[in-house]
Design an enzyme around this catalytic site. Structure first.
Site, short mmCIF file in Angstrom:
data_model
loop_
_atom_site.label_atom_id
_atom_site.label_comp_id
_atom_site.label_asym_id
_atom_site.label_seq_id
_atom_site.Cartn_x
_atom_site.Cartn_y
_atom_site.Cartn_z
N SER A 278 0.86 -1.18 0.00
CA SER A 278 0.00 0.00 0.00
C SER A 278 0.90 1.23 0.00
CB SER A 278 -0.88 -0.04 1.25
OG SER A 278 -1.61 1.16 1.39
N LYS B 202 -1.26 -1.10 -4.29
CA LYS B 202 -2.44 -0.33 -3.87
C LYS B 202 -2.00 1.11 -3.72
CE LYS B 202 -4.75 0.01 0.60
NZ LYS B 202 -5.39 -0.78 1.69
N LYS C 88 -3.22 5.10 -2.62
CA LYS C 88 -4.22 5.87 -1.89
C LYS C 88 -4.71 6.98 -2.80
CE LYS C 88 -3.96 3.84 2.18
NZ LYS C 88 -5.14 3.29 2.87
N ASP D 149 -7.38 2.90 -2.84
CA ASP D 149 -8.06 2.98 -1.53
C ASP D 149 -8.32 4.45 -1.22
OD1 ASP D 149 -8.97 2.76 1.07
OD2 ASP D 149 -7.19 1.77 1.87
N GLU E 150 -11.25 0.49 -2.86
CA GLU E 150 -11.47 0.23 -1.44
C GLU E 150 -12.09 1.45 -0.76
OE1 GLU E 150 -7.97 -1.47 0.36
OE2 GLU E 150 -8.58 -0.94 2.39
N ASP F 95 -13.49 -1.74 3.77
CA ASP F 95 -12.54 -1.82 4.88
C ASP F 95 -13.27 -1.26 6.11
OD1 ASP F 95 -10.49 -1.30 6.72
OD2 ASP F 95 -9.18 -0.26 5.34
N LYS G 256 -9.25 -6.89 8.66
CA LYS G 256 -8.29 -6.36 9.63
C LYS G 256 -8.76 -6.85 10.99
CE LYS G 256 -6.94 -2.17 7.13
NZ LYS G 256 -7.08 -0.69 7.06
N GLY H 289 -3.72 -4.11 6.43
CA GLY H 289 -2.68 -3.84 7.41
C GLY H 289 -2.91 -2.50 8.06
O1 OSB Z 1 -6.98 1.90 4.83
O2 OSB Z 1 -5.91 0.10 4.57
C1 OSB Z 1 -5.99 1.23 5.06
C2 OSB Z 1 -2.76 2.06 6.95
C3 OSB Z 1 -3.27 2.70 8.05
C4 OSB Z 1 -4.63 2.89 8.16
C5 OSB Z 1 -5.48 2.43 7.15
C6 OSB Z 1 -4.98 1.77 6.04
C7 OSB Z 1 -3.59 1.61 5.93
C8 OSB Z 1 -2.95 1.00 4.77
C9 OSB Z 1 -1.56 0.46 4.95
O3 OSB Z 1 -3.42 1.00 3.66
C10 OSB Z 1 -1.52 -1.02 5.12
C11 OSB Z 1 -0.16 -1.48 5.61
O4 OSB Z 1 0.82 -1.38 4.86
O5 OSB Z 1 -0.06 -1.92 6.78
MG MG Z 2 -8.23 0.74 3.61
#
Ligand code: OSB
Ligand code: MG
Length: 369
Positions: free
Chosen positions: A134, A160, A162, A187, A212, A237, A261, A289
């Site tokens: 991500s 992924k 953002k 996401d 996402e 999520d 999660k 994560g």
């Molecule tokens: O939305 O998935 C998410 C990290 C912190 C809070 C929310 C998210 C995320 C990530 C990173 O996308 C996932 C990772 O590398 O642990």
């Molecule tokens: Mg997410």
């Protein structure tokens, strides 16, 4: 089992690079680590709440208060394992990440007592799990494209990115121009509303694996309306808080894929129920994560070893997050873009006392009475 003491450590660990999403930017990992001991063996659990209530309502300090004041007192006396703890904590509404931290410590403790890995205890069948990465919001589309090239060269199996309003169509177009085939997803962390549905529908042209959590963190109905317009599968999520919400979301047609999660779902027990429900309903499953340390990462890798996890997770290698982690061994990306599932007892990683001490900014001990 009977808990003799529970240590709660609050840690602040520097991250290799800041992580930016539509809800904020993090460059220090501020989190709780819970160690539960029965007098002979101890187990660890990581709380995935961060410094402020931005991903969800929980934050490190609220989790600390809920654990000390309301959760741990319910676990005094004879305890019949993590499922019993889950039942006893059910009377506390919400606060899933706080619950999950102690429940995880009990799972680790149980598996260590039995001398088996947590993955084996859960019925995991994979020896290694495929992973993606991500990537946070970057200064420019060009910077993002460069970062993606590096990550693909390291072996990550899917990317992924953002997105948020103003950092979406143009950025994804730039990525697709250079990398038309790469498995790609986006996401939004709840950055859009249904008023943006034309813009979101325009993403269909880029062949994303999924989008996402485009809409509100607590919404299902609008996501169902949006999914009816999109060819791209919606992955939820933030909105999926339990196996029951997953069933409701599926009934509405609000998602085709779920990001599991364990912290957001309130613990491994609820996460396993959610995975089973998703499997039964034909919803795709992968493990997300929360920028975890080695303790939380080991938990994510253990659940990802279940055969129901059919898509690469966000659980990237340790080096992507920390120069020095609190637990050994670190998770290393294999040449084929996987992380090995630990085979040592429990979570299969060991917290290194000197490192725990180095990053601990607060420590408290709970004992029954
Ligand atoms: O939305 O998935 C998410 C990290 C912190 C809070 C929310 C998210 C995320 C990530 C990173 O996308 C996932 C990772 O590398 O642990
Ligand atoms: Mg997410």
């Amino acid at each position: 089992m009977r808990l003799g003491r529970v240590d709660i450590f609050r840690l602040q660990m520097p991250m290799v690079m800041p992580f930016e999403t539509s809800f904020g930017r993090e460059d220090t990992k501020d989190f709780l680590l819970v160690e539960a001991s029965d007098g002979v063996t101890s187990g660890f659990g990581e709380c995935t709440a961060s410094s402020g209530p931005f991903y969800s309502e929980e934050a490190t300090e609220t989790a600390l208060w809920v654990l000390r004041t309301h959760l741990l007192p319910r676990l005094a006396g004879d305890l019949d394992g993590p499922d019993d703890a889950r039942r006893r904590m059910a009377g506390v509404r919400g606060n899933p990440m706080a619950k999950s931290a102690i429940e995880t410590a009990l799972w680790d403790l149980t598996a260590r007592r039995e001398g088996v890995s947590l993955a084996a205890l859960l019925g995991g069948t994979k020896r290694e799990v495929p992973v993606g990465i991500s990537i946070g919001i970057q200064a420019s589309a060009q910077a993002l494209v460069e970062q993606i090239h590096q990550r693909l060269a390291q072996g990550y199996q899917r990317i992924k990115i953002k997105i948020k309003p103003g950092y979406d169509l143009e950025v994804i177009e730039a990525v697709r121009r250079e990398l038309p085939e790469v498995p790609l997803m986006a996401d939004a962390n709840s950055a859009y509303t249904l008023a943006d549905q034309d813009r979101l529908a325009a993403l269909d042209q880029f062949g994303l694996m999924m989008i996402e959590q485009p809409l509100a963190h607590d919404d299902l109905v609008d996501h169902a309306k949006l999914q009816a317009r999109l060819a791209t599968p919606i992955c939820l999520d933030e909105s999926i808080r339990s196996a029951h919400t997953l069933e409701q979301a599926a009934e509405l047609g609000a998602l085709r894929i779920v990001n599991i999660k364990i912290g957001r779902l309130g613990g491994l027990g609820e996460a396993l129920d959610t995975v089973r429900a998703a499997h039964r309903l034909g919803i795709g499953v992968w493990c997300g994560g929360m920028l975890e340390s080695g303790v939380g990462r080991a938990l994510n890798v253990a659940i990802s070893s279940l055969s129901a996890f059919t898509l690469p997770g966000d659980t990237a290698a340790t080096a992507r997050y920390f120069r020095e982690d609190i637990a050994d061994p670190p998770f290393v990306l294999t040449a084929s873009g996987c992380l090995a599932v630990p085979t040592a007892p429990g979570l299969g990683v060991e917290v290194v006392p000197e490192r725990l001490a180095r990053y601990t900014i607060d420590h408290s001990v709970w004992t029954p009475e």
